[in-house]
Design a protein around this motif. Structure first.
Motif, PDB file in Angstrom:
ATOM      1  N   ASP A  91      58.647  44.865  22.199  1.00 50.11           N
ATOM      2  CA  ASP A  91      59.039  45.362  20.884  1.00 50.11           C
ATOM      3  C   ASP A  91      58.823  44.253  19.852  1.00 50.11           C
ATOM      4  OD1 ASP A  91      60.165  47.025  18.912  1.00 50.11           O
ATOM      5  OD2 ASP A  91      62.162  46.173  19.225  1.00 50.11           O
ATOM      6  N   PRO A  92      58.034  44.519  18.805  1.00 49.20           N
ATOM      7  CA  PRO A  92      57.332  45.751  18.436  1.00 49.20           C
ATOM      8  C   PRO A  92      56.183  46.084  19.397  1.00 49.20           C
ATOM      9  CG  PRO A  92      57.515  44.241  16.555  1.00 49.20           C
ATOM     10  CD  PRO A  92      57.850  43.467  17.780  1.00 49.20           C
ATOM     11  N   ALA A  93      55.820  47.345  19.417  1.00 53.73           N
ATOM     12  CA  ALA A  93      54.763  47.815  20.312  1.00 53.73           C
ATOM     13  C   ALA A  93      53.419  47.205  19.932  1.00 53.73           C
ATOM     14  CB  ALA A  93      54.676  49.342  20.240  1.00 53.73           C
ATOM     15  N   PRO A  94      52.524  47.043  20.903  1.00 52.15           N
ATOM     16  CA  PRO A  94      51.208  46.455  20.621  1.00 52.15           C
ATOM     17  C   PRO A  94      50.425  47.187  19.539  1.00 52.15           C
ATOM     18  CG  PRO A  94      51.598  46.555  22.982  1.00 52.15           C
ATOM     19  CD  PRO A  94      52.725  47.306  22.340  1.00 52.15           C
ATOM     20  N   GLY A  95      50.638  48.501  19.414  1.00 50.23           N
ATOM     21  CA  GLY A  95      49.905  49.279  18.418  1.00 50.23           C
ATOM     22  C   GLY A  95      50.577  49.375  17.074  1.00 50.23           C
ATOM     23  N   TRP A  96      51.600  48.565  16.836  1.00 55.02           N
ATOM     24  CA  TRP A  96      52.381  48.590  15.603  1.00 55.02           C
ATOM     25  C   TRP A  96      51.517  48.285  14.394  1.00 55.02           C
ATOM     26  CZ3 TRP A  96      55.507  44.064  13.432  1.00 55.02           C
ATOM     27  CH2 TRP A  96      56.384  44.491  12.427  1.00 55.02           C
ATOM     28  N   SER A  97      51.582  49.118  13.390  1.00 51.46           N
ATOM     29  CA  SER A  97      50.709  48.998  12.209  1.00 51.46           C
ATOM     30  C   SER A  97      50.915  47.705  11.432  1.00 51.46           C
ATOM     31  CB  SER A  97      50.967  50.186  11.269  1.00 51.46           C
ATOM     32  OG  SER A  97      52.355  50.240  10.918  1.00 51.46           O
ATOM     33  N   ARG A  98      52.151  47.251  11.295  1.00 55.07           N
ATOM     34  CA  ARG A  98      52.392  46.090  10.445  1.00 55.07           C
ATOM     35  C   ARG A  98      52.126  44.770  11.154  1.00 55.07           C
ATOM     36  NH1 ARG A  98      56.479  49.434   8.827  1.00 55.07           N
ATOM     37  NH2 ARG A  98      58.215  48.237   9.731  1.00 55.07           N
ATOM     38  N   GLY A  99      51.908  44.803  12.478  1.00 58.73           N
ATOM     39  CA  GLY A  99      51.580  43.565  13.176  1.00 58.73           C
ATOM     40  C   GLY A  99      50.357  42.874  12.596  1.00 58.73           C
ATOM     41  N   PRO A 100      49.186  43.515  12.626  1.00 56.10           N
ATOM     42  CA  PRO A 100      48.001  42.877  12.054  1.00 56.10           C
ATOM     43  C   PRO A 100      48.091  42.686  10.549  1.00 56.10           C
ATOM     44  CG  PRO A 100      47.520  45.134  12.770  1.00 56.10           C
ATOM     45  CD  PRO A 100      48.879  44.794  13.298  1.00 56.10           C
ATOM     46  N   ALA A 101      48.791  43.583   9.862  1.00 56.36           N
ATOM     47  CA  ALA A 101      48.914  43.441   8.401  1.00 56.36           C
ATOM     48  C   ALA A 101      49.698  42.192   8.032  1.00 56.36           C
ATOM     49  CB  ALA A 101      49.587  44.691   7.821  1.00 56.36           C
ATOM     50  N   TRP A 102      50.846  41.985   8.683  1.00 53.77           N
ATOM     51  CA  TRP A 102      51.639  40.776   8.403  1.00 53.77           C
ATOM     52  C   TRP A 102      50.844  39.517   8.731  1.00 53.77           C
ATOM     53  CZ3 TRP A 102      54.986  41.763   5.118  1.00 53.77           C
ATOM     54  CH2 TRP A 102      56.047  42.673   5.238  1.00 53.77           C
ATOM     55  N   LEU A 103      50.141  39.535   9.857  1.00 50.25           N
ATOM     56  CA  LEU A 103      49.405  38.333  10.261  1.00 50.25           C
ATOM     57  C   LEU A 103      48.250  38.060   9.309  1.00 50.25           C
ATOM     58  CD1 LEU A 103      49.625  36.198  12.430  1.00 50.25           C
ATOM     59  CD2 LEU A 103      47.966  37.477  13.798  1.00 50.25           C
ATOM     60  N   LEU A 104      47.581  39.106   8.844  1.00 54.35           N
ATOM     61  CA  LEU A 104      46.490  38.935   7.894  1.00 54.35           C
ATOM     62  C   LEU A 104      47.011  38.353   6.580  1.00 54.35           C
ATOM     63  CD1 LEU A 104      43.452  39.414   7.341  1.00 54.35           C
ATOM     64  CD2 LEU A 104      44.092  41.647   6.411  1.00 54.35           C
ATOM     65  N   LEU A 105      48.168  38.823   6.123  1.00 54.17           N
ATOM     66  CA  LEU A 105      48.738  38.292   4.892  1.00 54.17           C
ATOM     67  C   LEU A 105      49.118  36.826   5.063  1.00 54.17           C
ATOM     68  CD1 LEU A 105      49.726  38.712   2.003  1.00 54.17           C
ATOM     69  CD2 LEU A 105      51.903  39.527   2.939  1.00 54.17           C
ATOM     70  N   ALA A 106      49.725  36.482   6.196  1.00 51.50           N
ATOM     71  CA  ALA A 106      50.068  35.082   6.461  1.00 51.50           C
ATOM     72  C   ALA A 106      48.822  34.214   6.497  1.00 51.50           C
ATOM     73  CB  ALA A 106      50.833  34.974   7.774  1.00 51.50           C
ATOM     74  N   LEU A 107      47.754  34.757   7.062  1.00 50.74           N
ATOM     75  CA  LEU A 107      46.495  34.022   7.117  1.00 50.74           C
ATOM     76  C   LEU A 107      45.954  33.770   5.714  1.00 50.74           C
ATOM     77  CD1 LEU A 107      44.475  33.011   9.321  1.00 50.74           C
ATOM     78  CD2 LEU A 107      43.211  35.122   8.930  1.00 50.74           C
ATOM     79  N   ALA A 108      46.040  34.780   4.858  1.00 52.21           N
ATOM     80  CA  ALA A 108      45.583  34.615   3.476  1.00 52.21           C
ATOM     81  C   ALA A 108      46.421  33.571   2.747  1.00 52.21           C
ATOM     82  CB  ALA A 108      45.643  35.961   2.750  1.00 52.21           C
ATOM     83  N   GLU A 109      47.728  33.592   2.984  1.00 44.79           N
ATOM     84  CA  GLU A 109      48.613  32.633   2.322  1.00 44.79           C
ATOM     85  C   GLU A 109      48.431  31.223   2.855  1.00 44.79           C
ATOM     86  OE1 GLU A 109      52.329  35.704   1.411  1.00 44.79           O
ATOM     87  OE2 GLU A 109      52.294  34.555   3.284  1.00 44.79           O
ATOM     88  N   GLY A 110      48.069  31.103   4.129  1.00 43.75           N
ATOM     89  CA  GLY A 110      47.927  29.787   4.735  1.00 43.75           C
ATOM     90  C   GLY A 110      46.514  29.254   4.751  1.00 43.75           C
ATOM     91  N   ALA A 111      45.581  29.968   4.135  1.00 41.39           N
ATOM     92  CA  ALA A 111      44.180  29.543   4.156  1.00 41.39           C
ATOM     93  C   ALA A 111      43.983  28.102   3.682  1.00 41.39           C
ATOM     94  CB  ALA A 111      43.333  30.507   3.330  1.00 41.39           C
ATOM     95  N   PRO A 112      44.640  27.657   2.606  1.00 39.60           N
ATOM     96  CA  PRO A 112      44.444  26.262   2.177  1.00 39.60           C
ATOM     97  C   PRO A 112      44.907  25.241   3.211  1.00 39.60           C
ATOM     98  CG  PRO A 112      45.442  27.567   0.415  1.00 39.60           C
ATOM     99  CD  PRO A 112      45.513  28.391   1.668  1.00 39.60           C
TER     100      PRO A 112
END
Length: 348
Positions: free
Chosen positions: A216-237
């Motif tokens: 939990d959360p399930a592997p197919g959870w929609s916000r999993g990749p979304a949260w990680l992508l946003l963190a990646l964008a914020e941490g790019a520098p």
């Protein structure tokens, strides 16, 4: 360190590009932003000093919390966006008061303090003290052995966990006081969540045996990749361009609005995940892809009175599975403000 670490500051070139984008932004984007902000103004009257969490798709009535939980910063952020839009003193005072009510969470043992304090102060022009206090509290909670700020015990369960929803917001918040800790927090979550060992958005540190994936959360959870992508964008520098190669594609769903859980193809969608993804793609420079997602959200899921429907809070418990969600509204409004250029002059 501060200028490098914050990651949301705009260079002169970026500001010029933002103004150019505003000149070419579609008319529907500005109109949609206006309707969402009108909804914010109406909701403020309805909820008073409480924090809206999710609203019934039929009546539009908000379910609220007294302290804001992990979503309080999104309401404060929306109030700041409204204040920036109107320039009205009363709107600014309401945003200030809401942000002040978040202070009880500064010492709470949870990595969702990133969500609370980064997005709750990001659009403000005078909330640096509460942000700095929160950032230092998070730095004090950083665990060198784990290489991250643990998920924590504030919401129950084991504290030595890593969860993907403890990364966005936390990375830029930590970076204002400790760029190395922020980079470590992001890298450790990237290593865990994108590990070939198991597809999981949550991990428990079990001591001598290391990290174990959680169901939990399930592997197919929609916000999993979304949260990680946003963190990646914020941490790019913090990571550099080489670390970003291919990750945006891997974390962006093929459809504009993903299923709440890919294991349930007949189940509900999650527009909040789409809004998060759109903002992340804008941050990463994928303007066309972000615009396509935003257009779908506006044309198919946004009501005339500014309610982003079809967000899924918790499919497993059946809680608010086709509702308006406060973080969905926030990320839609923020992404539309970026797209239309209304964030000019904001240095976050």
């Amino acid at each position: 360190m501060r200028a490098h670490a914050e990651g949301t500051a705009r260079s002169p070139e970026e500001r010029r590009a933002n103004r150019a984008g505003r000149e070419t932004a579609p008319d529907w984007a500005a109109s949609a932003l206006d309707s969402v902000l009108a909804r914010v103004a109406a909701a403020r009257t309805e909820v008073g000093e409480r924090f809206p969490l999710y609203a019934d798709p039929g009546s539009g009535r908000w379910n609220t919390t007294a302290r804001g939980s992990w979503t309080g910063g999104f309401w404060a952020g929306l109030l700041w966006l409204l204040a920036r839009h109107t320039g009205a003193g009363a709107d600014r005072e309401a945003a200030q008061a809401c942000t002040a009510r978040l202070a009880d969470w500064i010492e709470a043992d949870t990595s969702t303090r990133g969500l609370i304090f980064w997005y709750g102060t990001l659009l403000a022009d005078d909330e640096a003290p509460i942000r700095e206090r929160a950032a230092r509290a998070c730095r004090d909670a950083f665990d060198p052995e784990l290489g991250l700020v643990p998920w924590g015990s504030a919401f129950g369960g084991p504290r030595r966990m890593a969860r993907v929803d403890g990364v966005p917001g936390m990375v830029p918040l930590l970076a204002t006081v400790d760029a190395e800790a922020a980079a470590s927090h992001l890298r450790r979550h990237l290593d865990l969540c994108l590990s070939s060992r198991s597809s999981s958005w949550s991990w428990l540190h079990t001591g001598a045996t290391g990290w174990a994936s959680c169901a939990d959360p399930a592997p197919g959870w929609s916000r999993g990749p979304a949260w990680l992508l946003l963190a990646l964008a914020e941490g790019a520098p913090l990571l550099g361009d080489d670390a970003l190669a291919g990750l945006a594609d891997a974390l962006t769903p093929a459809c504009s609005v993903p299923l709440a859980d890919t294991a349930h193809p007949a189940g509900p969608l999650d527009t909040s995940a789409a809004a998060i993804t759109a903002l992340a793609l804008l941050r990463l420079g994928h303007r066309d892809r972000a615009t396509g997602i935003l257009e779908t959200l506006v044309q198919r899921h946004l009501t005339a009175d500014g309610r982003l429907l079809d967000g899924c809070y918790d499919l497993g418990s059946g809680n608010a599975v086709r509702h308006e969600l406060i973080w969905g509204d926030f990320f839609l409004a923020y992404a539309l403000a970026e797209l239309t250029g209304r964030m000019d002059g904001h240095t976050g």
